[in-house]
Design an enzyme around this catalytic site. Sequence first.
Site, short mmCIF file in Angstrom:
data_model
loop_
_atom_site.label_atom_id
_atom_site.label_comp_id
_atom_site.label_asym_id
_atom_site.label_seq_id
_atom_site.Cartn_x
_atom_site.Cartn_y
_atom_site.Cartn_z
N ARG A 72 -3.91 -7.26 5.32
CA ARG A 72 -4.64 -6.30 6.16
C ARG A 72 -5.46 -7.00 7.25
O ARG A 72 -5.61 -6.47 8.35
CB ARG A 72 -5.56 -5.44 5.28
CG ARG A 72 -4.78 -4.44 4.45
CD ARG A 72 -5.66 -3.68 3.49
NE ARG A 72 -4.90 -2.61 2.84
CZ ARG A 72 -5.36 -1.89 1.83
NH1 ARG A 72 -6.56 -2.13 1.34
NH2 ARG A 72 -4.63 -0.94 1.31
N LYS A 95 8.66 11.34 -9.05
CA LYS A 95 8.25 12.73 -9.22
C LYS A 95 8.47 13.61 -7.99
O LYS A 95 8.14 13.22 -6.88
CB LYS A 95 6.77 12.79 -9.62
CG LYS A 95 6.49 12.14 -10.97
CD LYS A 95 5.03 12.27 -11.33
CE LYS A 95 4.77 11.72 -12.73
NZ LYS A 95 3.36 11.85 -13.11
N GLY A 126 -1.88 6.93 2.04
CA GLY A 126 -2.19 8.34 2.20
C GLY A 126 -2.02 8.84 3.62
O GLY A 126 -1.54 9.95 3.84
N GLY A 134 4.35 2.31 -0.72
CA GLY A 134 4.21 1.04 -1.43
C GLY A 134 5.46 0.50 -2.10
O GLY A 134 5.84 -0.66 -1.90
#
Length: 398
Positions: free
Chosen positions: A35, A199, A378, A355
Amino acid sequence: MQTISSYDFKGKRALIRVDFNVPLNENFEITDDTRMRAALPTIKKIIEGGGSPIIMSHLGRPKNGPEEKFSLKPLVNHLSELLDGATVKIAPDCIGDEVKAMAENVKPGEVLILENLRFYKEETKGDEEFAAKLAENGDCWVNDAFGTAHRAHASTAVIAKFFPNDKMFGYLIESEVKSLDKVVKEPQRPLTAIMGGAKVSSKITIIENLLDKVDNLILGGGMKFTFIKAHGGKVGSSICEDDFLETALNIEKLAKEKGVNLYMASDVLAADAFSNDANTKILPVGEIPDGWMGLDAGPDSIESFKKVIEKSGTILWNGPIGVFEMEAFAKGTKEIGEAVVEATKNGAFSLVGGGDSVAAVNQFGFADGVSYISTAGGALLEYLEGKTLPGVAAVRGE
């Protein structure tokens, strides 16, 4: 709207919101500086333009005000190294008279890091008074933290109002937004989305939003078993969300109504245990016996997915096809990655985000073969869901 490429930074103190939320070990040593490296082009641009970067970031989730273990002090020396020995100082706080004085006296080419923004609850609450105090430390505001762009925090969005004519994206967030817009706003056709992962529940909103945009939707990973079971198929011990069987059928109906080609595995590599050493066999996707579970796509499925991908003009890949972390079940994800790289070579624009997908691309050495890798979590998902990101809207003046 100002851009970082054309803005004159000479003699200016540039407040940059970065995402320096890096992992530290028990000795407060940085274990992954990805980062920090991502923000370097923006910081260097300001220095080269005769300005002084003033860095704002959070680190961790402090709950009770200032805590030494959440201090940004461990980042100072490393940032100096990354900037080829530039002078990097750290302020004792992020607001206040002492910080303001340090910011006023910072010389061109020097870097000042403000202490952890989240030592103040006002940061995450989006408090305007707190944003005003932060704004006193700079002459312009640069948002380069796409990972927090979905948060309406003081430093990521609210602060923009204090720089009506002097706000802009940094290079990282600029490239993220441009690349995502190439997928969701102006794609080359056909547009293919590969949605993997375990999911359905975590991807419903994204899938529903993408159905208005994509030509082809490949559903891989464990989520396909919810669709298979919804049609009465036998999925054995495979991961399956029984509460979402109706949702799966609705997604299929919606895809048909919108003319989207929906692709799912016809065969799977099944195993009798969740283990690299398990017994395995290729089975039709709806005929998995009790005690067995599907852990990767089968050969017929992989071939059909590859044909779709290789004919695509734009590709979005979010989520693996199988349990790629285990070598025995990595083939599907690896071959899909190879197909994405091949399509990119032939002129397609490919974006990999999320990810697990990024981890797979790095594991198999495909990073240089795709057009763009999004490191945001997100924020990426919310952008794909069609939501307005406060950190993006604040810069654009929306």
